[in-house]
Design a protein around this motif. Structure first.
Motif, mmCIF file in Angstrom:
data_model
loop_
_atom_site.group_PDB
_atom_site.id
_atom_site.type_symbol
_atom_site.label_atom_id
_atom_site.label_comp_id
_atom_site.label_asym_id
_atom_site.label_seq_id
_atom_site.Cartn_x
_atom_site.Cartn_y
_atom_site.Cartn_z
ATOM 1 N N ALA A 142 0.855 -1.195 0.000
ATOM 2 C CA ALA A 142 0.000 0.000 0.000
ATOM 3 C C ALA A 142 0.883 1.234 0.000
ATOM 4 O O ALA A 142 1.933 1.261 0.656
ATOM 5 C CB ALA A 142 -0.899 0.007 1.237
ATOM 6 N N ALA A 143 0.461 2.241 -0.750
ATOM 7 C CA ALA A 143 1.164 3.529 -0.748
ATOM 8 C C ALA A 143 0.835 4.245 0.557
ATOM 9 O O ALA A 143 -0.315 4.230 1.002
ATOM 10 C CB ALA A 143 0.721 4.365 -1.932
ATOM 11 N N VAL A 144 1.866 4.840 1.177
ATOM 12 C CA VAL A 144 1.682 5.479 2.484
ATOM 13 C C VAL A 144 2.349 6.846 2.472
ATOM 14 O O VAL A 144 3.542 6.950 2.159
ATOM 15 C CB VAL A 144 2.352 4.608 3.583
ATOM 16 N N GLU A 145 1.549 7.883 2.797
ATOM 17 C CA GLU A 145 2.188 9.189 2.919
ATOM 18 C C GLU A 145 1.832 9.847 4.264
ATOM 19 O O GLU A 145 2.678 10.438 4.905
ATOM 20 C CB GLU A 145 1.800 10.086 1.737
ATOM 21 N N THR A 146 0.583 9.667 4.677
ATOM 22 C CA THR A 146 0.145 10.291 5.931
ATOM 23 C C THR A 146 0.071 9.240 7.036
ATOM 24 O O THR A 146 0.069 8.025 6.768
ATOM 25 C CB THR A 146 -1.268 10.875 5.761
ATOM 26 N N ARG A 147 -0.003 9.730 8.266
ATOM 27 C CA ARG A 147 -0.127 8.816 9.400
ATOM 28 C C ARG A 147 -1.394 7.971 9.262
ATOM 29 O O ARG A 147 -1.413 6.770 9.579
ATOM 30 C CB ARG A 147 -0.133 9.630 10.710
ATOM 31 N N GLY A 148 -2.461 8.595 8.787
ATOM 32 C CA GLY A 148 -3.726 7.874 8.607
ATOM 33 C C GLY A 148 -3.558 6.723 7.616
ATOM 34 O O GLY A 148 -4.046 5.610 7.842
ATOM 35 N N ALA A 161 5.882 -1.376 18.327
ATOM 36 C CA ALA A 161 6.970 -0.444 18.673
ATOM 37 C C ALA A 161 7.894 -0.230 17.468
ATOM 38 O O ALA A 161 8.349 0.893 17.215
ATOM 39 C CB ALA A 161 7.770 -0.987 19.861
ATOM 40 N N ASP A 162 8.160 -1.314 16.706
ATOM 41 C CA ASP A 162 8.964 -1.176 15.481
ATOM 42 C C ASP A 162 8.271 -0.222 14.510
ATOM 43 O O ASP A 162 8.915 0.583 13.830
ATOM 44 C CB ASP A 162 9.105 -2.512 14.737
ATOM 45 N N ALA A 163 6.947 -0.350 14.439
ATOM 46 C CA ALA A 163 6.181 0.477 13.503
ATOM 47 C C ALA A 163 6.337 1.949 13.871
ATOM 48 O O ALA A 163 6.561 2.799 12.992
ATOM 49 C CB ALA A 163 4.711 0.065 13.498
ATOM 50 N N GLU A 164 6.268 2.253 15.171
ATOM 51 C CA GLU A 164 6.431 3.643 15.623
ATOM 52 C C GLU A 164 7.813 4.163 15.258
ATOM 53 O O GLU A 164 7.969 5.267 14.730
ATOM 54 C CB GLU A 164 6.247 3.740 17.149
ATOM 55 N N ALA A 165 8.831 3.340 15.572
ATOM 56 C CA ALA A 165 10.218 3.763 15.333
ATOM 57 C C ALA A 165 10.463 3.984 13.840
ATOM 58 O O ALA A 165 11.113 4.962 13.435
ATOM 59 C CB ALA A 165 11.188 2.721 15.889
ATOM 60 N N ALA A 166 9.917 3.091 13.025
ATOM 61 C CA ALA A 166 10.125 3.210 11.574
ATOM 62 C C ALA A 166 9.418 4.452 11.036
ATOM 63 O O ALA A 166 9.947 5.155 10.165
ATOM 64 C CB ALA A 166 9.612 1.953 10.871
ATOM 65 N N TRP A 167 8.225 4.726 11.584
ATOM 66 C CA TRP A 167 7.480 5.914 11.133
ATOM 67 C C TRP A 167 8.256 7.177 11.474
ATOM 68 O O TRP A 167 8.365 8.093 10.647
ATOM 69 C CB TRP A 167 6.082 5.934 11.765
ATOM 70 N N SER A 206 9.110 8.711 7.857
ATOM 71 C CA SER A 206 7.981 9.510 7.369
ATOM 72 C C SER A 206 8.465 10.873 6.870
ATOM 73 O O SER A 206 9.589 11.293 7.151
ATOM 74 C CB SER A 206 6.921 9.680 8.458
ATOM 75 N N GLY A 207 7.588 11.536 6.095
ATOM 76 C CA GLY A 207 7.981 12.832 5.525
ATOM 77 C C GLY A 207 8.286 12.705 4.049
ATOM 78 O O GLY A 207 8.533 13.692 3.369
#
Ligand code: AMP
Length: 361
Positions: free
Chosen positions: A117-123, A157-163, A167-168
């Motif tokens: 999936a393409a991801v740009e925003t937190r949502g 927790a990995d997901a948070e750290a990776a974001w 991100s950006g």
């Protein structure tokens, strides 16, 4: 024939070397004064982006243009294509430069990929995580290579750290594939649409960088090879492709999923210099110059080890029977591919004994 190559790294260098016996003269364009292809062919110093004086000089020096890396700006490739044939076609660059475009393209052809999936925003990230689930891999859509710009997510927790880290910029979330092994298929297509394919190659990555390739990959059934070739045929035909294209696969049982496409000669095909009837570099030149393609059959078994950061003692490498050393003429630097060795053998199973010999840094 005179071939202009965008990029003067080791791939450009090995293409230029393959051109010598055929009387094909290569010129590379590269911004680095000391790019390693410059040791074996003419070098025009210039940027890939908007340096029209240098690009014009390359046009003057060439009958056809190709490239050795996939991050050539598409605009540059299109500008060149208004003046000379550019192979592979600029559309291949456009498709392969962006992981979402690439996977959507594959999906449209019915070629399997991991879920993505393409991801740009937190949502979008949260929605993609809910949809794809963990484990997953978060990657930058563009300019990622050798495992750079990506993170494996096993826990929230990995997901948070990776974001936090990635991100950006435009990202892709992919399902993590519990693959049995990684394979690649190197295919070559000429302007008439004829295609040859090398045997499947088994690749072992360490920290995202290719460490060892074994060719031909052991235990490949006719069905699996046919599946890889059928998918490749579809991809190359759709792109109206001319030259070498590499498909990197995850094998899971009798299933093949594409990890990524490389619209160029490939590190996993270096063994073809010594252990195939025609090397990938020569076949790429044959395709872009309009010459008949050479046979892509393996003549023996091979193990190729990358030298990352530094080359082991030359005498030690050459002391190995049937070892072929390639030094790229680059300065040692941690994490940099500075050379490789291909060890050939009539028998496949013995080859992995060298894993300890040629361990990376
Ligand atoms: P890439 O830069 O996309 O080729 O990724 C580098 C390496 O990371 C691959 O060769 C795999 O070993 C691993 N990798 C990448 N994507 C995935 C995935 N979706 N599932 C499992 N492993 C992956």
């Amino acid at each position: 024939m005179r071939v202009g190559i965008l990029g003067g790294g080791q791939l450009g260098r090995m293409i230029a070397l393959a051109g010598h016996p055929l009387g094909v003269t290569c010129t590379v364009l590269d911004p680095a004064d000391d790019c390693c292809a410059a040791q074996v062919c003419r070098h025009i110093r210039g940027d890939f982006d908007g340096d029209y004086a240098a690009l014009y000089e390359l046009v003057q020096a060439s009958d056809v243009i190709t490239y050795e890396f996939e991050n050539v700006p598409v605009e540059t490739a299109r500008w060149l294509a208004e003046r000379l044939p550019v192979y592979p076609p600029p559309r291949a660059l456009e498709v392969c430069q962006d992981r979402v475009t690439e996977k959507s393209f594959l999906q449209s052809l019915g070629v399997p990929t991991p879920p993505f999936a393409a991801v740009e925003t937190r949502g979008e990230f949260d929605a993609a995580l809910a949809d794809i689930g963990l484990p997953a891999v978060l990657k930058t859509r563009r300019f990622g290579y050798d495992g750079k710009g990506q993170a494996v997510l096993r826990t929230p927790a990995d997901a948070e750290a990776a974001w936090e880290r990635l991100s950006g910029r435009p990202l892709i979330l992919e399902g993590f594939v519990g693959f049995d092994r990684e394979l690649s298929l190197i295919a070559v297509r000429d302007a008439a649409g004829d295609m040859v394919t090398y045997p499947l190659i088994e690749n072992w990555h360490v920290e995202g960088i290719l460490h060892r390739s074994l060719a031909p990959a052991a235990g490949v059934s006719d069905e699996l090879y046919e599946l890889a070739v059928t998918h490749a045929e579809r991809i190359l035909a759709e792109l109206n492709y001319v030259g070498v294209l590499t498909v990197e696969w995850f094998q899971r049982g009798d299933e093949l999923l594409v990890n990524e496409l490389a619209p160029r000669v490939h590190n996993s095909g270096h063994w073809t210099i010594e252990a195939a009837e025609t090397s990938q570099f020569e076949n790429h030149l044959r395709a872009v110059c309009g010459y008949p393609l050479g046979c892509a059959a393996a003549t023996r078994h091979a193990a190729m080890y990358n030298f990352i950061g530094r080359i082991p003692a030359v005498a030690h490498v050459l002391g190995e029977p049937n070892a072929h050393l390639h030094r790229y003429g680059k300065a040692d630097r941690p994490g940099r591919k500075v050379g490789h060795v291909t060890v050939c053998d009539a028998e496949p199973p013995e080859l992995t004994r060298l894993d300890g010999e040629f361990a990376r840094d």
